[in-house]
Scaffold this active site. Structure first.
Site, PDB file in Angstrom:
ATOM      1  N   LYS A   2      10.781 -17.552  -3.975  1.00 52.90           N
ATOM      2  CA  LYS A   2      10.602 -17.613  -2.495  1.00 52.90           C
ATOM      3  C   LYS A   2       9.284 -18.138  -2.406  1.00 52.90           C
ATOM      4  O   LYS A   2       8.970 -19.008  -1.558  1.00 52.90           O
ATOM      5  CB  LYS A   2      10.955 -16.564  -2.141  1.00 52.90           C
ATOM      6  CG  LYS A   2      12.410 -16.242  -2.200  1.00 52.90           C
ATOM      7  CD  LYS A   2      12.913 -14.921  -1.382  1.00 52.90           C
ATOM      8  CE  LYS A   2      12.131 -13.637  -1.813  1.00 52.90           C
ATOM      9  NZ  LYS A   2      12.206 -13.006  -3.040  1.00 52.90           N
ATOM     10  N   ARG A  16      14.467  -7.906   4.875  1.00 54.34           N
ATOM     11  CA  ARG A  16      15.177  -7.391   3.429  1.00 54.34           C
ATOM     12  C   ARG A  16      16.390  -6.531   3.853  1.00 54.34           C
ATOM     13  O   ARG A  16      16.980  -5.875   2.771  1.00 54.34           O
ATOM     14  CB  ARG A  16      14.009  -6.378   2.632  1.00 54.34           C
ATOM     15  CG  ARG A  16      12.674  -7.108   2.445  1.00 54.34           C
ATOM     16  CD  ARG A  16      13.060  -7.703   1.212  1.00 54.34           C
ATOM     17  NE  ARG A  16      12.006  -7.302   0.155  1.00 54.34           N
ATOM     18  CZ  ARG A  16      11.107  -7.977  -0.206  1.00 54.34           C
ATOM     19  NH1 ARG A  16      10.773  -8.812   0.465  1.00 54.34           N
ATOM     20  NH2 ARG A  16      10.239  -7.607  -1.333  1.00 54.34           N
ATOM     21  N   ARG A  24       3.704 -13.955 -14.224  1.00 56.28           N
ATOM     22  CA  ARG A  24       3.252 -14.472 -12.871  1.00 56.28           C
ATOM     23  C   ARG A  24       1.727 -14.073 -12.677  1.00 56.28           C
ATOM     24  O   ARG A  24       1.410 -12.847 -12.875  1.00 56.28           O
ATOM     25  CB  ARG A  24       4.419 -13.727 -11.719  1.00 56.28           C
ATOM     26  CG  ARG A  24       3.679 -14.349 -10.185  1.00 56.28           C
ATOM     27  CD  ARG A  24       4.685 -14.077  -9.308  1.00 56.28           C
ATOM     28  NE  ARG A  24       4.991 -12.861  -8.938  1.00 56.28           N
ATOM     29  CZ  ARG A  24       5.837 -12.379  -7.964  1.00 56.28           C
ATOM     30  NH1 ARG A  24       6.567 -13.435  -7.381  1.00 56.28           N
ATOM     31  NH2 ARG A  24       6.060 -11.002  -7.750  1.00 56.28           N
ATOM     32  N   ARG A  70       0.116  -8.919 -10.521  1.00 54.03           N
ATOM     33  CA  ARG A  70       0.506  -7.757  -9.554  1.00 54.03           C
ATOM     34  C   ARG A  70       1.036  -6.518 -10.258  1.00 54.03           C
ATOM     35  O   ARG A  70       1.519  -6.588 -11.230  1.00 54.03           O
ATOM     36  CB  ARG A  70       1.839  -8.445  -8.743  1.00 54.03           C
ATOM     37  CG  ARG A  70       1.344  -9.163  -7.496  1.00 54.03           C
ATOM     38  CD  ARG A  70       2.523  -9.893  -6.773  1.00 54.03           C
ATOM     39  NE  ARG A  70       3.658  -8.800  -6.393  1.00 54.03           N
ATOM     40  CZ  ARG A  70       4.626  -9.198  -5.520  1.00 54.03           C
ATOM     41  NH1 ARG A  70       4.615 -10.348  -5.350  1.00 54.03           N
ATOM     42  NH2 ARG A  70       5.605  -8.617  -5.323  1.00 54.03           N
ATOM     43  N   ARG A 130      12.528  -2.699  -8.267  1.00 52.15           N
ATOM     44  CA  ARG A 130      12.705  -3.856  -7.096  1.00 52.15           C
ATOM     45  C   ARG A 130      14.081  -4.717  -7.357  1.00 52.15           C
ATOM     46  O   ARG A 130      14.763  -5.011  -6.260  1.00 52.15           O
ATOM     47  CB  ARG A 130      11.648  -4.700  -7.156  1.00 52.15           C
ATOM     48  CG  ARG A 130      10.120  -4.287  -6.985  1.00 52.15           C
ATOM     49  CD  ARG A 130       8.946  -4.903  -7.367  1.00 52.15           C
ATOM     50  NE  ARG A 130       8.892  -6.223  -6.716  1.00 52.15           N
ATOM     51  CZ  ARG A 130       8.262  -7.238  -7.211  1.00 52.15           C
ATOM     52  NH1 ARG A 130       7.686  -7.102  -8.653  1.00 52.15           N
ATOM     53  NH2 ARG A 130       8.155  -8.243  -6.664  1.00 52.15           N
TER      54      ARG A 130
HETATM   55  P1  AMP Z   1       7.453  -9.428  -2.309  1.00 53.24           P
HETATM   56  O1  AMP Z   1       6.031 -10.058  -2.405  1.00 53.24           O
HETATM   57  O2  AMP Z   1       8.180 -10.025  -1.191  1.00 53.24           O
HETATM   58  O3  AMP Z   1       8.097  -9.117  -3.475  1.00 53.24           O
HETATM   59  O4  AMP Z   1       7.193  -7.968  -1.674  1.00 53.24           O
HETATM   60  C1  AMP Z   1       6.469  -6.929  -2.428  1.00 53.24           C
HETATM   61  C2  AMP Z   1       6.397  -5.610  -1.918  1.00 53.24           C
HETATM   62  O5  AMP Z   1       6.102  -5.295  -0.610  1.00 53.24           O
HETATM   63  C3  AMP Z   1       8.148  -4.979  -2.071  1.00 53.24           C
HETATM   64  O6  AMP Z   1       8.421  -4.585  -3.186  1.00 53.24           O
HETATM   65  C4  AMP Z   1       8.037  -3.960  -0.813  1.00 53.24           C
HETATM   66  O7  AMP Z   1       7.259  -2.699  -1.076  1.00 53.24           O
HETATM   67  C5  AMP Z   1       6.956  -4.746   0.264  1.00 53.24           C
HETATM   68  N1  AMP Z   1       7.765  -5.479   1.063  1.00 53.24           N
HETATM   69  C6  AMP Z   1       7.604  -6.803   1.300  1.00 53.24           C
HETATM   70  N2  AMP Z   1       8.361  -7.466   2.419  1.00 53.24           N
HETATM   71  C7  AMP Z   1       8.886  -6.447   2.776  1.00 53.24           C
HETATM   72  C8  AMP Z   1       9.893  -5.846   3.976  1.00 53.24           C
HETATM   73  N3  AMP Z   1      10.308  -7.158   4.546  1.00 53.24           N
HETATM   74  N4  AMP Z   1      10.358  -4.766   4.313  1.00 53.24           N
HETATM   75  C9  AMP Z   1      10.084  -3.902   3.490  1.00 53.24           C
HETATM   76  N5  AMP Z   1       9.013  -3.784   2.443  1.00 53.24           N
HETATM   77  C10 AMP Z   1       8.385  -4.883   2.112  1.00 53.24           C
END
Ligand code: AMP
Length: 220
Positions: free
Chosen positions: A13, A88, A127, A160, A171
């Site tokens: 994404k 989400r 990554r 990360r 996740r």
């Molecule tokens: P991502 O970079 O999208 O994989 O997000 C990394 C982390 O940020 C996730 O595992 C959540 O802890 C938090 N996060 C990102 N977007 C959201 C969202 N829309 N709602 C809740 N937590 C989020």
């Protein structure tokens, strides 16, 4: 145009959103990236979000929704955006809808990048992310030109903390719990488009652009 990219962590994404934003001249909104910048800068939001992120859990809806509302109100986002990592869950999808309704607009398409678990783990554990612009690289699949340095902005690349195999599994579990209701929600509105996230990123990019153009043509 307003596009949501939906898919598991590691579906591509982030990579797709950056390229699409460039090609379609749209703003890129990544809630994960905004949260990581807040953690890095030790803001109040960052302090509140950090623990959830490290555990691979979702940050509470009210924190993320406030953040997205502020972002969508910005002038550079008015013309359209690619949303990566939001919504989400259904609650967030409804919040998004009501934020957009205030401006009499709506999401155009939701692209679901269906990705297999083996591909997800392989991508995420290799990554690398830029601490400057948030661009993604991969140790094997997409190495930077100079080791440890971002090709785009010269920022430092890091792994990360939530990309460890254990947290990735958590996740994926969190994602699976919420995704089917989101898919149903957008499918029932006729907005869902499915693609395989396992394919090469150039192929996926072309397909998403094709979907966006088809949608534009239908609305013209
Ligand atoms: P991502 O970079 O999208 O994989 O997000 C990394 C982390 O940020 C996730 O595992 C959540 O802890 C938090 N996060 C990102 N977007 C959201 C969202 N829309 N709602 C809740 N937590 C989020």
């Amino acid at each position: 145009m307003r596009i949501i990219l939906l898919g598991p962590p590691g579906a591509g994404k982030g990579t797709q959103a950056i390229r699409l934003a460039e090609k379609l001249h749209l703003a890129h909104i990544s809630t994960g990236e905004i949260l990581r910048q807040n953690v890095k800068n030790n803001t109040g939001l960052g302090q509140d979000a950090k623990g959830f992120m490290e555990r691979g859990s979702l940050v509470p809806d009210e924190l993320v929704s406030r953040m997205i509302q502020e972002k969508i109100a910005r002038p550079d986002v008015k013309e359209g955006f690619i949303l990566d990592g939001y919504p989400r869950n259904i609650n967030q999808a409804k919040t998004l809808e009501s934020i957009l309704e205030q401006d009499s607009c709506d999401i155009d398409i939701v692209v679901y990048l269906d990705t297999s678990e083996a591909v997800i783990i392989q991508r995420l554990t290799g990554r690398l992310v830029c601490n400057g612009c948030g661009a993604n690289f991969h140790i094997k699949n997409m190495p930077p030109k100079v080791e440890g340095i971002c090709d785009n902005c010269g920022g430092k690349l890091y792994q990360r903390t939530d990309d460890s195999e254990e947290t990735v599994k958590k996740r994926i579990e969190v994602y699976k719990k919420e995704v089917s209701s989101l898919i149903q929600y957008y499918d029932s509105k006729g907005k869902l488009r499915r693609l395989s996230g396992d394919e090469d990123s150039e192929i996926v990019l072309d397909k998403i652009i094709g979907l966006a153009k088809t949608d534009d043509l239908h609305k013209a």
